[in-house]
Motif scaffolding. Structure first.
Motif, PDB file in Angstrom:
ATOM      1  N   THR A   1      -3.607  -7.103  -3.024  1.00  0.00           N
ATOM      2  CA  THR A   1      -2.183  -7.441  -2.892  1.00  0.00           C
ATOM      3  C   THR A   1      -1.974  -8.941  -2.645  1.00  0.00           C
ATOM      4  O   THR A   1      -0.984  -9.505  -3.103  1.00  0.00           O
ATOM      5  CB  THR A   1      -1.509  -6.668  -1.728  1.00  0.00           C
ATOM      6  OG1 THR A   1      -2.114  -7.052  -0.492  1.00  0.00           O
ATOM      7  CG2 THR A   1      -1.643  -5.164  -1.927  1.00  0.00           C
TER       8      THR A   1
ATOM      9  N   SER B   1      -1.362  -0.733  11.057  1.00  0.00           N
ATOM     10  CA  SER B   1      -2.360  -1.368  10.192  1.00  0.00           C
ATOM     11  C   SER B   1      -3.697  -0.633  10.295  1.00  0.00           C
ATOM     12  O   SER B   1      -4.327  -0.318   9.284  1.00  0.00           O
ATOM     13  CB  SER B   1      -2.545  -2.834  10.600  1.00  0.00           C
ATOM     14  OG  SER B   1      -3.720  -3.363  10.050  1.00  0.00           O
TER      15      SER B   1
ATOM     16  N   LEU C   1      -5.389   1.118   7.127  1.00  0.00           N
ATOM     17  CA  LEU C   1      -6.673   0.578   6.650  1.00  0.00           C
ATOM     18  C   LEU C   1      -7.865   1.461   7.023  1.00  0.00           C
ATOM     19  O   LEU C   1      -9.020   1.054   6.878  1.00  0.00           O
ATOM     20  CB  LEU C   1      -6.864  -0.855   7.152  1.00  0.00           C
ATOM     21  CG  LEU C   1      -5.911  -1.890   6.521  1.00  0.00           C
ATOM     22  CD1 LEU C   1      -6.196  -3.294   7.051  1.00  0.00           C
ATOM     23  CD2 LEU C   1      -6.021  -1.889   4.993  1.00  0.00           C
TER      24      LEU C   1
ATOM     25  N   TRP D   1      -9.187  -1.184   1.930  1.00  0.00           N
ATOM     26  CA  TRP D   1      -9.370  -2.632   1.850  1.00  0.00           C
ATOM     27  C   TRP D   1      -9.395  -3.125   0.412  1.00  0.00           C
ATOM     28  O   TRP D   1      -8.924  -4.230   0.116  1.00  0.00           O
ATOM     29  CB  TRP D   1     -10.644  -3.056   2.589  1.00  0.00           C
ATOM     30  CG  TRP D   1     -10.371  -3.374   4.029  1.00  0.00           C
ATOM     31  CD1 TRP D   1     -10.412  -2.513   5.085  1.00  0.00           C
ATOM     32  CD2 TRP D   1      -9.990  -4.647   4.572  1.00  0.00           C
ATOM     33  NE1 TRP D   1     -10.079  -3.167   6.248  1.00  0.00           N
ATOM     34  CE2 TRP D   1      -9.821  -4.481   5.959  1.00  0.00           C
ATOM     35  CE3 TRP D   1      -9.757  -5.902   4.019  1.00  0.00           C
ATOM     36  CZ2 TRP D   1      -9.444  -5.529   6.807  1.00  0.00           C
ATOM     37  CZ3 TRP D   1      -9.383  -6.955   4.865  1.00  0.00           C
ATOM     38  CH2 TRP D   1      -9.229  -6.758   6.251  1.00  0.00           C
TER      39      TRP D   1
ATOM     40  N   LEU E   1       0.825  -1.214   0.000  1.00  0.00           N
ATOM     41  CA  LEU E   1       0.000   0.000   0.000  1.00  0.00           C
ATOM     42  C   LEU E   1       0.861   1.268   0.000  1.00  0.00           C
ATOM     43  O   LEU E   1       0.339   2.371   0.120  1.00  0.00           O
ATOM     44  CB  LEU E   1      -0.962   0.003   1.194  1.00  0.00           C
ATOM     45  CG  LEU E   1      -2.390  -0.451   0.845  1.00  0.00           C
ATOM     46  CD1 LEU E   1      -2.424  -1.912   0.490  1.00  0.00           C
ATOM     47  CD2 LEU E   1      -3.355  -0.138   1.969  1.00  0.00           C
TER      48      LEU E   1
ATOM     49  N   ILE F   1       2.695  -5.784   3.293  1.00  0.00           N
ATOM     50  CA  ILE F   1       1.862  -4.868   2.518  1.00  0.00           C
ATOM     51  C   ILE F   1       1.980  -3.434   3.027  1.00  0.00           C
ATOM     52  O   ILE F   1       1.957  -2.485   2.263  1.00  0.00           O
ATOM     53  CB  ILE F   1       0.407  -5.376   2.539  1.00  0.00           C
ATOM     54  CG1 ILE F   1       0.362  -6.724   1.798  1.00  0.00           C
ATOM     55  CG2 ILE F   1      -0.548  -4.393   1.896  1.00  0.00           C
ATOM     56  CD1 ILE F   1      -0.174  -7.852   2.580  1.00  0.00           C
ATOM     57  N   PHE F   2       2.129  -3.286   4.348  1.00  0.00           N
ATOM     58  CA  PHE F   2       2.218  -1.932   4.919  1.00  0.00           C
ATOM     59  C   PHE F   2       3.672  -1.450   5.011  1.00  0.00           C
ATOM     60  O   PHE F   2       3.938  -0.261   5.053  1.00  0.00           O
ATOM     61  CB  PHE F   2       1.613  -1.895   6.322  1.00  0.00           C
ATOM     62  CG  PHE F   2       0.224  -2.478   6.408  1.00  0.00           C
ATOM     63  CD1 PHE F   2      -0.729  -2.178   5.446  1.00  0.00           C
ATOM     64  CD2 PHE F   2      -0.135  -3.311   7.462  1.00  0.00           C
ATOM     65  CE1 PHE F   2      -2.020  -2.701   5.532  1.00  0.00           C
ATOM     66  CE2 PHE F   2      -1.415  -3.840   7.555  1.00  0.00           C
ATOM     67  CZ  PHE F   2      -2.353  -3.543   6.582  1.00  0.00           C
TER      68      PHE F   2
ATOM     69  N   PHE G   1      -5.871  -3.282  -0.479  1.00  0.00           N
ATOM     70  CA  PHE G   1      -5.232  -4.250   0.418  1.00  0.00           C
ATOM     71  C   PHE G   1      -5.514  -5.679  -0.047  1.00  0.00           C
ATOM     72  O   PHE G   1      -4.604  -6.508  -0.168  1.00  0.00           O
ATOM     73  CB  PHE G   1      -5.754  -4.006   1.829  1.00  0.00           C
ATOM     74  CG  PHE G   1      -5.247  -4.928   2.891  1.00  0.00           C
ATOM     75  CD1 PHE G   1      -3.884  -5.050   3.140  1.00  0.00           C
ATOM     76  CD2 PHE G   1      -6.124  -5.676   3.667  1.00  0.00           C
ATOM     77  CE1 PHE G   1      -3.415  -5.891   4.145  1.00  0.00           C
ATOM     78  CE2 PHE G   1      -5.667  -6.514   4.671  1.00  0.00           C
ATOM     79  CZ  PHE G   1      -4.309  -6.631   4.909  1.00  0.00           C
TER      80      PHE G   1
ATOM     81  N   ASP H   1       0.171  -6.959   8.807  1.00  0.00           N
ATOM     82  CA  ASP H   1       0.563  -7.358   7.448  1.00  0.00           C
ATOM     83  C   ASP H   1       1.708  -6.487   6.939  1.00  0.00           C
ATOM     84  O   ASP H   1       1.549  -5.738   5.974  1.00  0.00           O
ATOM     85  CB  ASP H   1      -0.631  -7.219   6.497  1.00  0.00           C
ATOM     86  CG  ASP H   1      -1.750  -8.175   6.849  1.00  0.00           C
ATOM     87  OD1 ASP H   1      -1.643  -9.355   6.479  1.00  0.00           O
ATOM     88  OD2 ASP H   1      -2.701  -7.751   7.526  1.00  0.00           O
TER      89      ASP H   1
END
Lengths: 571, 571
Positions: free
Chosen positions: B255, B465, B469, B249, B233, B500-501, B252, B497
């Motif tokens: 991914t 997170s 998000l 989301w 992200l 992703i972050f 998210f 996560d």
């Protein structure tokens, strides 16, 4: 699969736990004692709310909007336009508005309309407004000048203008050479400025071949929009993105300097006060305790002389309130009182002057001055702990004089945890504050939360203000609102500075709560409204009158609501 | 002025109230029982923190940054670069990481490095990647194909490509015809992708006259950055602004589909698991309970056949963990266990299959499967209440089989108030969940908050997170974090996560807390770290070993810290 009885037992245990927790809530008593009409209305309202969430805020495939979203985004998505829930919220009696700053309460277009009628109104800027860039960087002020006062004849929009010199407001307005700021991005001005541009304005504004008279009118409208942009946080093309509290406050504070010169003129001041009451009455608000910032020493008299002192402001306020009250011949309760405030950047010596000034005004107008507060941006400004000696002395002085001027402190309007603004909560509570302004950080304090409840201190929570000023991304993630409500800590929803945010009255804040929270019902809003009266600073007898008036209006509202929407239950 | 004694009395009353409230906090015991070394370190650390806030996050005139601000903004302002507080946070022992999703834990560049070495790695897209627009709208997948599997020889970037056909990853990578996505806005790639682009990369990337070999290298790097952008992200030029939870989301979730094909290959899976443990060890984390999503039926074997089943994943996980453990010859504790998860969109019938699968794996690997959870976006997906029959049956089955597979449910990861995702908290607690994942809405529930504390249920809060998000604008306004900590409700900070972050390990989340909260001290972080061990799902004996290991490492840390910064106290 588990036996049906095990599943049932779990489901019942969940239901029991929910009920046990619901019994702790602020709306529990109201929900337990509904009349049959209220019960029907409550059921219908929830149904309408759920339908409106689905149709307006959680549309399939719409990732942009959500129920309770940021105020300007919500307005873009229709908040404030007629809808079933909006109409009902707008119409319901909302009791008292306990937290609004006087010079930030009425629609700025009202001030502009008055400025346009004020021949002696002048304008100045600290730079030449000769470029669009300068236009938005300038510090602009307005002021009514005395008869014969010197004014520059140079255009404020040219290189000839000498920064700091006063020019005619009328001329500056009618010669405004820049485009309408709310049209720069190609969107519709009305969209961004609801109710601001008169609906009777010519539609030819974007048309090239207009008659000269229209050109002047258009320039005037573009100027009005510019002035509006200087006085509000409403997004427009030239406003840099605001992503946090520091940026929001920088813009927010700049608006008051622009407003000051428009409001600080005796005839406008009086008209503004009347409009404050009337606009609140139109929104279902019966009573307002407004914080007046007495930091400025003088305002401008009708003849233009700048020597209208504090006691005369209060006199004008009283006259205005009494005139509005006299207009309400139907017996509806309408009233307003003053909380004396000054700003928390002064020193103790200056604070003593203001506290004595407050005592003086209280003696002059004992019914009208109902509290004292220190206002301003809590994070960078001085904490209450700095002012303890003078605040304690004030309590002693009031005692000696037999005066009741309780504190109603701003405290905890912050994201900091354990820093001064957060710690203001401790001082405010121990100084016997009657209510707390904001208390954004309160729910993080378990002991203070319990104390506030025990001492019956009401928290004036301003959800839209808190969101716009960067304390929460939306009402849904407010650090304290729902936590306090669910613990039955007294809360009064408030608007704070609707001139600047444009969340006029209480309908916007009420709507954002009801639309975003499935735990909230019509009876929850009724509880908030009725309770707000309990935490006013008037005597018990007046409260009784307000309660009776609210009850009458509530019953009328329920009757109207059932007449309007009763059919929903049959569907 | 009030008498000095009155002022003193007030000041003392405030101090007493603060102390009384502080005594309720999670860090009170630790602060009350410091060794003299800890006391010195704690004082120094607070001083360094306050200085770092001033020098880095609250610089005079800087309205853009603030302590605890959004993660990507903070990274842009230097979060993660060496600083005194960052270095200390990074080095301190952090105990257990209790909430991270297996396929979202390790840096995606690790997966890309492995993909580059995997000759059989293939790529496909659901549209031709023949325009920059298509590039960012496409659904892209990777997969290791069996030897001899058919692959298209058409370029995926041309009109000839047939959407859905597999092409060679290597070819697609080396012929990537688009600019580096992190350079599109003219900013530096390294800036946006720390540690991603090798620092030994040629500096001539923006230079027109490069040697052909550099061109291929540059194309490969640009492709890597594109793949990185698909899996994270992290903001880049082509990523539309994310303003709320729904938008966050949507991106998210996309991914995981990209990551799946890179991770789902036996050799990579094993290497990834080892890197998970090692990277956590480098960050001071001794033990990880990772949620593995067993939704996919099979992964790909080393020979490319796609029939690697759940029991073999677990076998590979165990092998990887044991190999890493064997590498730690210095006696440091390092370990990881599995929480079996599936996604909350399945029906009860399918859930029964997964629960039985979980029981089967638990029987095969009793030490390794330590809990069960249902994951996914709580707002739109199915609430726990739908699954009660099967969840109760599972508890009964475990009892019959003599297995301990406690629930560790996600619940309350929502902004809704009284809707299903919020109500999951009731079900989770009554289903005897051992911990709660997220619990963003928990602090609004006074009764549940008390119950959670009484039942000693740990809340796995993931501040970064939650911010990314869309559940809070920053750690500072988190609806539950500080409220729960101050009530001494058990909390374990978690990363959720980080693939992703990009908040790898626990240092980022720890740093955001310590930098934003003046109430938080080094001993607070130590309390969080040590306590995380208490809420692991291992047996008491293992916990004792972990505690002893943590204590030893903590003492080493304090010794290092005082050696490094002891001079600060003398300044």
């Amino acid at each position: 699969m588990a036996s049906q009885s095990a599943t049932d037992a779990h489901t019942q245990a969940v239901a029991a736990l929910k009920a046990q927790e619901a019994a702790l809530r602020y709306d529990h008593a109201a929900l337990s004692n509904m009349s049959s009409d209220e019960e029907r209305a409550n059921t219908i309202f929830t149904r309408l709310r759920d339908a409106e969430v689905t149709s307006q805020w959680a549309k399939d495939g719409d990732l942009t909007n959500f129920a309770g979203m940021d105020f300007y985004g919500a307005r873009k998505n229709g908040l404030g336009s007629p809808s079933e829930v909006w109409n009902a919220v707008r119409r319901m009696p909302k009791g008292a508005l306990l937290h609004c700053h006087f010079d930030g309460t009425v629609d700025t277009k009202f001030l502009l309309e008055h400025a346009k009628k004020t021949k002696k109104m002048a304008m100045k800027a600290d730079v030449r407004l000769s470029t669009a860039d300068a236009l938005w960087k300038a510090t602009v002020e307005f002021l009514v000048l005395p008869e014969g006062a010197e004014r520059s004849t140079k255009s404020i929009y040219t290189e000839e203008y000498v920064p700091g010199e006063w020019v005619s407001f009328e001329e500056a307005r009618e010669s405004f050479p820049y485009p309408h700021p709310y049209e720069m991005d190609g969107t519709d001005a009305e969209h961004h400025m609801p109710n601001f541009v008169s609906t009777s304005a010519p539609n030819g504004r974007l048309n090239g071949d207009k008659a000269p008279s229209n050109v002047a009118q258009d320039k005037g409208q573009a100027f009005d929009a510019y002035a509006h942009a200087l006085m509000t946080l409403t997004p427009h093309q030239a406003l840099p993105a605001i992503t946090n509290s520091k940026q929001a406050w920088a813009k927010f504070q700049s608006t008051f300097g622009v407003i000051a010169g428009l409001i600080g003129y005796e005839p406008t001041l009086k008209a503004y006060t009347k409009e404050l009451l009337r606009s609140h009455a139109r929104d279902g608000i019966s009573y307002t305790e407004t914080r007046i910032n007495f930091l400025t020493d003088f305002m401008v008299r009708a003849d233009g002389t700048p020597n209208l002192d504090h006691s005369e402001w209060v006199r004008i306020f009283i006259e205005a309130v009494n005139e509005v009250k006299a207009d309400f011949t139907d017996g509806s309760f309408v009233d307003a009182k003053i909380i004396y405030t000054t700003v928390r950047f002064i020193d103790n010596e200056k604070l003593r002057w203001y506290l004595e000034d407050c005592i003086m005004l209280k003696k002059l107008y004992p019914e009208w001055i109902v509290g004292f507060d220190l206002v301003g941006h809590e994070d960078p400004l001085l904490p209450l702990k700095v002012y303890i000696p003078e605040l304690l002395r004030f309590q002693q002085r009031c005692k000696e004089e037999g005066l009741s001027i309780p504190f109603v402190f701003h405290a905890g309007e912050t994201l900091e945890d354990g820093a001064d603004a957060d710690l203001n909560l401790y001082d405010a509570i121990l100084l016997d504050t009657k209510r707390i302004g904001h208390g954004v950080s309160l729910a993080r304090h378990p002991l203070l939360t319990d104390m506030v409840k025990e001492k019956d201190i009401c928290i004036e929570i301003c959800p839209i203000s808190n969101q716009i000023l960067g304390y929460t991304a939306s009402i849904c993630s407010h650090p304290s609102l729902l936590a306090l409500l669910n613990r039955n800590v007294p809360v009064a929803l408030s608007s704070d500075d609707p001139s600047i945010f444009e969340n006029f009255g209480l309908s916007y804040d009420f709507y954002q709560l009801i639309i975003s929270s499935q735990s909230t019902s019509l009876m929850s809003l009724a509880t908030l409204a009725r309770r707000s009266i309990r935490y006013t600073l008037v005597d018990d007898k007046t409260k009784e009158i307000m309660f009776a008036d609210w009850d009458r209006r509530w019953n009328e509202f329920i009757a109207w609501f059932l007449k309007e929407y009763g059919h929903v239950l049959k569907q």
